[in-house]
Design a protein around this motif. Structure first.
Motif, PDB file in Angstrom:
ATOM      1  N   ASN A   1      -2.413   8.521   9.617  1.00 48.81           N
ATOM      2  CA  ASN A   1      -3.421   7.960   8.723  1.00 48.81           C
ATOM      3  C   ASN A   1      -4.588   8.927   8.611  1.00 48.81           C
ATOM      4  N   ALA A   2      -5.145   9.050   7.428  1.00 53.34           N
ATOM      5  CA  ALA A   2      -6.358   9.843   7.266  1.00 53.34           C
ATOM      6  C   ALA A   2      -7.470   9.207   8.091  1.00 53.34           C
ATOM      7  N   PRO A   3      -8.403   9.996   8.611  1.00 58.77           N
ATOM      8  CA  PRO A   3      -9.438   9.465   9.511  1.00 58.77           C
ATOM      9  C   PRO A   3     -10.195   8.291   8.910  1.00 58.77           C
ATOM     10  N   GLY A   4     -10.226   7.191   9.663  1.00 58.57           N
ATOM     11  CA  GLY A   4     -11.016   6.038   9.261  1.00 58.57           C
ATOM     12  C   GLY A   4     -10.500   5.289   8.057  1.00 58.57           C
ATOM     13  N   THR A   5      -9.230   5.503   7.659  1.00 60.62           N
ATOM     14  CA  THR A   5      -8.687   4.849   6.464  1.00 60.62           C
ATOM     15  C   THR A   5      -7.311   4.268   6.772  1.00 60.62           C
ATOM     16  N   THR A   6      -6.790   3.529   5.802  1.00 63.58           N
ATOM     17  CA  THR A   6      -5.411   3.049   5.883  1.00 63.58           C
ATOM     18  C   THR A   6      -4.487   3.870   4.994  1.00 63.58           C
ATOM     19  N   VAL A   7      -4.954   5.044   4.572  1.00 59.75           N
ATOM     20  CA  VAL A   7      -4.176   5.913   3.688  1.00 59.75           C
ATOM     21  C   VAL A   7      -3.291   6.829   4.534  1.00 59.75           C
ATOM     22  N   GLU A   8      -1.995   6.798   4.263  1.00 61.55           N
ATOM     23  CA  GLU A   8      -1.059   7.631   5.008  1.00 61.55           C
ATOM     24  C   GLU A   8      -0.991   9.039   4.425  1.00 61.55           C
ATOM     25  N   LEU A   9      -0.898   9.998   5.335  1.00 63.08           N
ATOM     26  CA  LEU A   9      -0.664  11.384   4.955  1.00 63.08           C
ATOM     27  C   LEU A   9       0.601  11.857   5.637  1.00 63.08           C
ATOM     28  N   GLU A  10       1.416  12.585   4.900  1.00 64.42           N
ATOM     29  CA  GLU A  10       2.611  13.184   5.483  1.00 64.42           C
ATOM     30  C   GLU A  10       2.318  14.648   5.801  1.00 64.42           C
ATOM     31  N   LEU A  11       2.605  15.041   7.036  1.00 66.50           N
ATOM     32  CA  LEU A  11       2.356  16.394   7.499  1.00 66.50           C
ATOM     33  C   LEU A  11       3.679  17.053   7.826  1.00 66.50           C
ATOM     34  N   GLY A  12       3.774  18.336   7.554  1.00 71.37           N
ATOM     35  CA  GLY A  12       4.992  19.070   7.858  1.00 71.37           C
ATOM     36  C   GLY A  12       4.720  20.538   8.085  1.00 71.37           C
TER      37      GLY A  12
ATOM     38  N   ALA B   1      -4.519   2.133  -1.494  1.00 66.76           N
ATOM     39  CA  ALA B   1      -4.630   1.652  -0.120  1.00 66.76           C
ATOM     40  C   ALA B   1      -5.103   0.201  -0.062  1.00 66.76           C
ATOM     41  N   ARG B   2      -6.046  -0.200  -0.918  1.00 69.37           N
ATOM     42  CA  ARG B   2      -6.532  -1.578  -0.880  1.00 69.37           C
ATOM     43  C   ARG B   2      -5.442  -2.561  -1.288  1.00 69.37           C
ATOM     44  N   GLN B   3      -4.603  -2.177  -2.244  1.00 66.83           N
ATOM     45  CA  GLN B   3      -3.466  -3.032  -2.587  1.00 66.83           C
ATOM     46  C   GLN B   3      -2.505  -3.139  -1.413  1.00 66.83           C
ATOM     47  N   ARG B   4      -2.216  -2.000  -0.772  1.00 64.18           N
ATOM     48  CA  ARG B   4      -1.311  -2.034   0.388  1.00 64.18           C
ATOM     49  C   ARG B   4      -1.872  -2.932   1.492  1.00 64.18           C
ATOM     50  N   LEU B   5      -3.176  -2.862   1.696  1.00 62.16           N
ATOM     51  CA  LEU B   5      -3.812  -3.665   2.736  1.00 62.16           C
ATOM     52  C   LEU B   5      -3.733  -5.144   2.412  1.00 62.16           C
ATOM     53  N   LEU B   6      -4.027  -5.526   1.169  1.00 66.27           N
ATOM     54  CA  LEU B   6      -3.962  -6.931   0.781  1.00 66.27           C
ATOM     55  C   LEU B   6      -2.557  -7.476   0.959  1.00 66.27           C
ATOM     56  N   VAL B   7      -1.561  -6.757   0.468  1.00 62.83           N
ATOM     57  CA  VAL B   7      -0.180  -7.218   0.610  1.00 62.83           C
ATOM     58  C   VAL B   7       0.208  -7.268   2.091  1.00 62.83           C
ATOM     59  N   GLY B   8      -0.253  -6.280   2.873  1.00 63.31           N
ATOM     60  CA  GLY B   8       0.043  -6.269   4.298  1.00 63.31           C
ATOM     61  C   GLY B   8      -0.547  -7.451   5.036  1.00 63.31           C
ATOM     62  N   MET B   9      -1.671  -7.994   4.560  1.00 60.43           N
ATOM     63  CA  MET B   9      -2.256  -9.193   5.166  1.00 60.43           C
ATOM     64  C   MET B   9      -1.500 -10.457   4.767  1.00 60.43           C
ATOM     65  N   LEU B  10      -0.822 -10.430   3.621  1.00 62.14           N
ATOM     66  CA  LEU B  10      -0.105 -11.619   3.142  1.00 62.14           C
ATOM     67  C   LEU B  10       1.347 -11.670   3.612  1.00 62.14           C
ATOM     68  N   VAL B  11       1.941 -10.516   3.867  1.00 63.14           N
ATOM     69  CA  VAL B  11       3.353 -10.460   4.251  1.00 63.14           C
ATOM     70  C   VAL B  11       3.679 -11.348   5.449  1.00 63.14           C
ATOM     71  N   PRO B  12       2.820 -11.439   6.501  1.00 62.72           N
ATOM     72  CA  PRO B  12       3.175 -12.299   7.637  1.00 62.72           C
ATOM     73  C   PRO B  12       3.390 -13.765   7.287  1.00 62.72           C
ATOM     74  N   TRP B  13       2.969 -14.197   6.116  1.00 60.90           N
ATOM     75  CA  TRP B  13       3.206 -15.583   5.717  1.00 60.90           C
ATOM     76  C   TRP B  13       4.524 -15.759   4.969  1.00 60.90           C
ATOM     77  N   THR B  14       5.268 -14.702   4.766  1.00 59.78           N
ATOM     78  CA  THR B  14       6.628 -14.870   4.243  1.00 59.78           C
ATOM     79  C   THR B  14       7.530 -15.256   5.412  1.00 59.78           C
ATOM     80  N   SER B  15       8.265 -16.333   5.274  1.00 62.60           N
ATOM     81  CA  SER B  15       9.003 -16.912   6.398  1.00 62.60           C
ATOM     82  C   SER B  15      10.288 -16.140   6.671  1.00 62.60           C
TER      83      SER B  15
END
Length: 664
Positions: free
Chosen positions: A55-66, A399-413
């Protein structure tokens, strides 16, 4: 159009808490480009399997390193960062902020030695606008011309020599998917890194100094605030390189889209794809997960037990290592086949070009909770398993969309909760257990929808409702090697980062079960009721009294369910000291014990208490592995906040269901 100047001197080294973006003795190369220009394909080609996700510092944005081997002076590798796709460095979203910061070396990110800007041959205008912004930041630049074949299919032929002359930097045409042209790009990058890294490509002095720059002839305007000059330059270069816009050409991708984007055919195809993903996360993954579980539980665990016994290790040491540490490792490894299958499946959809079409078709349905169509994939996968559903949020663009969906996913049974529904339904609603299970899945959908609406009006007020605008990539044949390499990197990231949380937590739970607090039992050999775990459960029980199940057996099962919902039934059996039923629909002695307990704790309303227990099971934290994945993707603060919200909502709903049910 304006570009913000760096806010201070570039950091002298990496400062990312998740690990350094690049070591100081290796040059840092960033890949910059608009979405769907082949950037990730190029990254996978040049790095092979030598990549990781942070993750980039202080964010929920993923970075791929190679690592790009042999491209740095002296034959050394260079570190490559695949930045989020963006149309502009004028940051409006967290992903664009990270891309802009990475180009200039801000926010704890090391300043790059070189930026490789990918230009789409068939859409030069938008690519050149981004290129001009990168140049204005004073970063050394080379260009890669991509999707040349796709442009040719539409009658667009870009003159590479003219483009290089106009930009004033080397331009290498590449086909990232097949690898053609990558060696030429490698030579260009190597030559640029071998030159003085402090001198930017066509713009002269270091970033932030617009005075006295010497531009190349016909290069982009150096003043980022001169919008008219920029647009004029982009239009001039586009016409010089590709000529006037050609007559529209109907490609086979266009013909396919006439079917796949039509409501009459597109919706059934989308439903079939989603059904296949659901089956993959349940029926297809289950045998592989069971095989790993058997390998660890019936193969590795007995072997370790025998070795410790041969070494005359104390019983508590054996319990700690086998039932604590090894159980945690086994839990993580059990999820590996599921995660690998899901990463590969999502990559196939993305690489083929269908994922963008799926988002378009599902967009209207997702608008109900203020999201666009790309959110449909994680939610559907979530009903198969919440863990890969969180991984599937990476298909969302911001990232904000990913975060919102990530907070809702645990309520899918997920299916793990189903064993609890079946047990309670069979005991307390005989003859109507199927209806009870159906109601729980309906409640799950309502939780996601209502939860999304509430979050959009509170913590995610800044998430603007925007129309879905997609640049549909051409359909292409997926590349097995690149997909496997990318999936391996993400599975490895899950195992190494989320796995630590699972192992530590399960070891801590074993210690609570092993510590006696009554009855004179030995450490590691104590009944659940007399252990520290049992006392903690008993202390929690009064909190559930308003919901009708204020008993330590129920609270102990819920605490165990925090680790994995599928062990709730076994926890009940263990605490009641009865045999665990092979089929929750036929609970035997366990059913009688449960009925007697809830009859007592509910004041004669056991059905209402059972319904409340089922609702709490649905709404609270799904499992420890999901929590660990949330922490890996979104950070500790959001994860703890999400767990708190889930527990609060679960308690309120359970109390409400019981209180209303007891009156009926």
């Amino acid at each position: 159009m304006s570009c913000h100047e760096p806010g201070g001197p570039a950091p002298t080294g990496p400062a990312t808490p998740a690990g350094a973006v690049a070591t100081l003795d290796e040059p840092l190369v960033v890949l910059v480009g608009c979405p769907n220009v082949g950037k990730s394909s190029l990254f996978n080609t040049v790095t092979g399997g030598r990549q990781r996700v942070v993750n980039a510092p202080g964010t929920t944005v993923e970075l791929e390193l190679g690592a790009w081997r042999g491209v740095a002076p002296g034959g050394r590798p260079a570190q490559v960062v695949d930045l989020p796709g963006t149309y502009s460095l004028l940051a409006r979203t967290p992903d664009e902020e990270v891309a802009a910061a990475a180009v200039t070396g801000e926010q704890g990110l090391r300043r790059p030695d070189l930026a490789v800007v990918l230009l789409e041959a068939g859409a030069l205008a938008r690519s050149l606008s981004l290129y001009a912004q990168v140049v204005a930041r004073g970063v050394p630049v080379v260009a890669a011309l991509t999707l040349v074949d796709v442009a040719a299919d539409r009658g667009v032929v870009a003159d590479v020599d003219v483009l290089a002359a106009r930009l004033g930097v080397p331009v290498a045409p590449v086909h990232p998917r097949s690898g053609r042209g990558v060696e030429a790009l490698r030579d260009v990058v190597a030559a640029r890194l071998a030159s003085s890294p402090s001198v930017p490509g066509p713009v002269g002095p270091a970033a932030g100094d617009h005075e006295g720059r010497a531009s190349v002839p016909d290069g982009p305007p150096l003043d980022p605030d001169d919008v008219e000059a920029l647009f004029a330059w982009v239009d001039d270069v586009t016409h010089a390189v590709a000529g006037p816009p050609p007559e529209p050409v109907l490609t086979w991708s266009d013909r396919a889209d006439r079917v796949l984007l039509h409501p009459a055919a597109g919706v059934p195809v989308l439903l079939a794809v989603l059904w296949a993903l659901f089956q993959l996360s349940t029926a297809a993954a289950a045998p592989l997960m069971d095989a790993v579980d058997v390998l660890v539980g019936q193969g590795l665990a007995p072997a370790v037990t025998w070795l410790l016994g041969a070494a005359h290790a104390p019983a508590w040491v054996t319990g700690l290592l086998v039932d604590g540490v090894l159980a945690g490792v086994g839990t993580v490894l059990t999820f590996v086949p599921l995660m690998a299958l899901m990463f590969v499946a999502v990559a196939l959809l993305e690489d083929s070009g269908y994922l963008a079409r799926a988002a378009f078709v599902a967009d209207r349905a997702m608008r109900a909770i203020g999201l666009d169509g790309r959110a449909v994939l994680p939610f559907v996968v979530g009903f198969g398993c919440n863990l890969p559903a969180l991984a599937a949020t990476r298909t969302l663009p911001h990232a904000r969309q990913r975060l919102l969906v990530g907070m809702l996913v645990p309520w899918t049974s997920c299916p793990a909760r189903l064993t609890v529904y079946v047990l309670m339904g069979s005991v307390f609603f005989p003859g109507r257990a199927g209806t009870a299970v159906f109601v729980m899945y309906l409640a799950s959908v309502l939780l996601v929808v209502l939860g999304g609406l509430v979050l959009r009006r509170t913590a995610f007020r800044d998430l603007r409702r925007e129309p879905l605008v997609l640049a549909l990539p051409a359909y292409q044949r997926p590349r097995a090697r690149a997909i496997v390499a990318a999936a391996w990197a993400r599975v490895l990231s899950f195992v190494t980062r989320a796995g630590r949380v699972v192992v530590v937590t399960l070891t801590a739970m074993w210690l609570l079960l092993a510590v006696p607090v009554a009855g004179g039992h030995a450490f590691g050999d104590v009944p659940v009721e007399d252990s520290a775990y049992g006392r903690v459960s008993a202390a929690m029980a009064p909190a559930f009294a308003p919901a009708g199940f204020g008993d330590w057996h129920a609270s102990a099962a819920l605490v165990t369910g925090f680790v994995a919902k599928e062990v709730v039934v076994g926890s009940f059996a263990q605490s009641y000291a009865v045999a665990e039923p092979a089929d929750p629909a036929h609970p035997g002695d366990l059913g009688a014990q449960l009925r007697a307990t809830l009859e007592r704790t509910s004041g004669g309303h056991p059905g209402a208490a059972a319904a409340a227990f089922m609702v709490f099971t649905l709404a609270y934290t799904p499992c420890l592995a999901t929590v660990a994945e949330q922490r890996r993707l979104f950070g500790l603060r959001w994860t703890l906040g999400g767990v708190g919200v889930q527990l609060g909502v679960a308690w309120v709903l359970a109390v409400g269901v019981f209180q209303v049910g007891a009156l009926l």
